[in-house]
Motif scaffolding. Structure first.
Motif, mmCIF file in Angstrom:
data_model
loop_
_atom_site.group_PDB
_atom_site.id
_atom_site.type_symbol
_atom_site.label_atom_id
_atom_site.label_comp_id
_atom_site.label_asym_id
_atom_site.label_seq_id
_atom_site.Cartn_x
_atom_site.Cartn_y
_atom_site.Cartn_z
ATOM 1 N N LYS A 2 -31.468 -11.554 51.391
ATOM 2 C CA LYS A 2 -32.009 -11.937 52.693
ATOM 3 C C LYS A 2 -33.527 -11.762 52.704
ATOM 4 O O LYS A 2 -34.082 -11.018 51.892
ATOM 5 C CB LYS A 2 -31.352 -11.167 53.827
ATOM 6 C CG LYS A 2 -31.688 -9.711 53.886
ATOM 7 C CD LYS A 2 -31.022 -9.079 55.093
ATOM 8 C CE LYS A 2 -31.563 -7.683 55.274
ATOM 9 N NZ LYS A 2 -31.151 -7.090 56.514
ATOM 10 N N CYS A 3 -34.155 -12.441 53.630
ATOM 11 C CA CYS A 3 -35.611 -12.383 53.765
ATOM 12 C C CYS A 3 -36.007 -11.016 54.318
ATOM 13 O O CYS A 3 -35.457 -10.575 55.329
ATOM 14 C CB CYS A 3 -36.077 -13.504 54.690
ATOM 15 S SG CYS A 3 -37.859 -13.528 54.985
ATOM 16 N N ASP A 4 -36.941 -10.362 53.649
ATOM 17 C CA ASP A 4 -37.395 -9.048 54.101
ATOM 18 C C ASP A 4 -38.276 -9.145 55.341
ATOM 19 O O ASP A 4 -38.598 -8.129 55.951
ATOM 20 C CB ASP A 4 -38.160 -8.331 52.984
ATOM 21 C CG ASP A 4 -37.224 -7.776 51.925
ATOM 22 O OD1 ASP A 4 -36.267 -7.087 52.294
ATOM 23 O OD2 ASP A 4 -37.454 -8.050 50.736
ATOM 24 N N SER A 15 -34.227 -21.720 48.236
ATOM 25 C CA SER A 15 -35.093 -20.900 47.384
ATOM 26 C C SER A 15 -35.789 -19.819 48.200
ATOM 27 O O SER A 15 -36.148 -20.025 49.355
ATOM 28 C CB SER A 15 -36.133 -21.779 46.683
ATOM 29 O OG SER A 15 -36.973 -22.384 47.628
ATOM 30 N N TYR A 16 -35.940 -18.688 47.569
ATOM 31 C CA TYR A 16 -36.659 -17.557 48.138
ATOM 32 C C TYR A 16 -37.760 -17.159 47.167
ATOM 33 O O TYR A 16 -37.650 -17.395 45.969
ATOM 34 C CB TYR A 16 -35.723 -16.368 48.362
ATOM 35 C CG TYR A 16 -35.056 -16.358 49.712
ATOM 36 C CD1 TYR A 16 -35.059 -15.221 50.497
ATOM 37 C CD2 TYR A 16 -34.429 -17.479 50.212
ATOM 38 C CE1 TYR A 16 -34.446 -15.190 51.734
ATOM 39 C CE2 TYR A 16 -33.816 -17.468 51.448
ATOM 40 C CZ TYR A 16 -33.824 -16.324 52.210
ATOM 41 O OH TYR A 16 -33.233 -16.316 53.430
ATOM 42 N N SER A 24 -40.934 -2.277 43.392
ATOM 43 C CA SER A 24 -39.810 -3.136 43.759
ATOM 44 C C SER A 24 -40.322 -4.543 44.056
ATOM 45 O O SER A 24 -41.417 -4.914 43.660
ATOM 46 C CB SER A 24 -39.081 -2.542 44.971
ATOM 47 O OG SER A 24 -39.958 -2.461 46.065
ATOM 48 N N ARG A 25 -39.530 -5.300 44.769
ATOM 49 C CA ARG A 25 -39.957 -6.642 45.145
ATOM 50 C C ARG A 25 -39.553 -6.931 46.580
ATOM 51 O O ARG A 25 -38.600 -6.349 47.103
ATOM 52 C CB ARG A 25 -39.396 -7.687 44.195
ATOM 53 C CG ARG A 25 -37.918 -7.837 44.275
ATOM 54 C CD ARG A 25 -37.428 -8.848 43.291
ATOM 55 N NE ARG A 25 -36.039 -9.162 43.628
ATOM 56 C CZ ARG A 25 -35.358 -10.098 43.054
ATOM 57 N NH1 ARG A 25 -35.891 -10.817 42.115
ATOM 58 N NH2 ARG A 25 -34.127 -10.326 43.425
ATOM 59 N N ILE A 26 -40.282 -7.861 47.167
ATOM 60 C CA ILE A 26 -40.026 -8.298 48.534
ATOM 61 C C ILE A 26 -39.577 -9.742 48.457
ATOM 62 O O ILE A 26 -40.199 -10.557 47.780
ATOM 63 C CB ILE A 26 -41.307 -8.187 49.381
ATOM 64 C CG1 ILE A 26 -41.731 -6.733 49.486
ATOM 65 C CG2 ILE A 26 -41.121 -8.799 50.747
ATOM 66 C CD1 ILE A 26 -43.103 -6.544 50.052
ATOM 67 N N ASN A 27 -38.495 -10.072 49.138
ATOM 68 C CA ASN A 27 -37.977 -11.432 49.156
ATOM 69 C C ASN A 27 -38.367 -12.110 50.466
ATOM 70 O O ASN A 27 -38.161 -11.545 51.543
ATOM 71 C CB ASN A 27 -36.452 -11.429 49.022
ATOM 72 C CG ASN A 27 -36.019 -10.844 47.706
ATOM 73 O OD1 ASN A 27 -36.453 -11.281 46.658
ATOM 74 N ND2 ASN A 27 -35.160 -9.835 47.760
#
Length: 94
Positions: A2-4, A15-16, A24-27
């Motif tokens: 899901k979108c952060d 696509s995200y 970490s990473r942010i989507n």
């Protein structure tokens, strides 16, 4: 996934964007990612009206944001405002 930023759940074939942040990473969904780019471009182009419009739209959209996104967003906005202010000062000197 899901979108952060807005909390939107990823759909099939959607696509995200994954942004590396700290360990970490942010989507981000495409819409939230586009708003971030628009804010960056507005700051670089010294367009205060669009900068404020897109920033308000992004802040209103980010109601279901994660903690790591909140931290990243604050840093991102500070950086863009800094760029915007430097561009404005450079124009004022001319």
């Amino acid at each position: 996934m899901k979108c952060d930023c807005c909390g939107r759940k990823k759909k099939l074939f959607e696509s995200y964007v994954a942004i590396k942040y700290e360990d970490s990473r942010i989507n981000l969904c495409a819409f939230c990612n586009d708003l971030a780019y628009k804010i960056r471009d507005d700051a670089n182009n010294n367009d205060k009206e669009l900068f404020e419009k897109h920033l308000e739209e992004w802040i209103n959209r980010s109601k279901k944001k994660s903690d790591k996104f909140t931290k990243w967003q604050v840093e991102f906005i500070k950086k863009q405002k800094s760029i915007f202010n430097r561009m404005k000062m450079a124009q004022d000197k001319k």
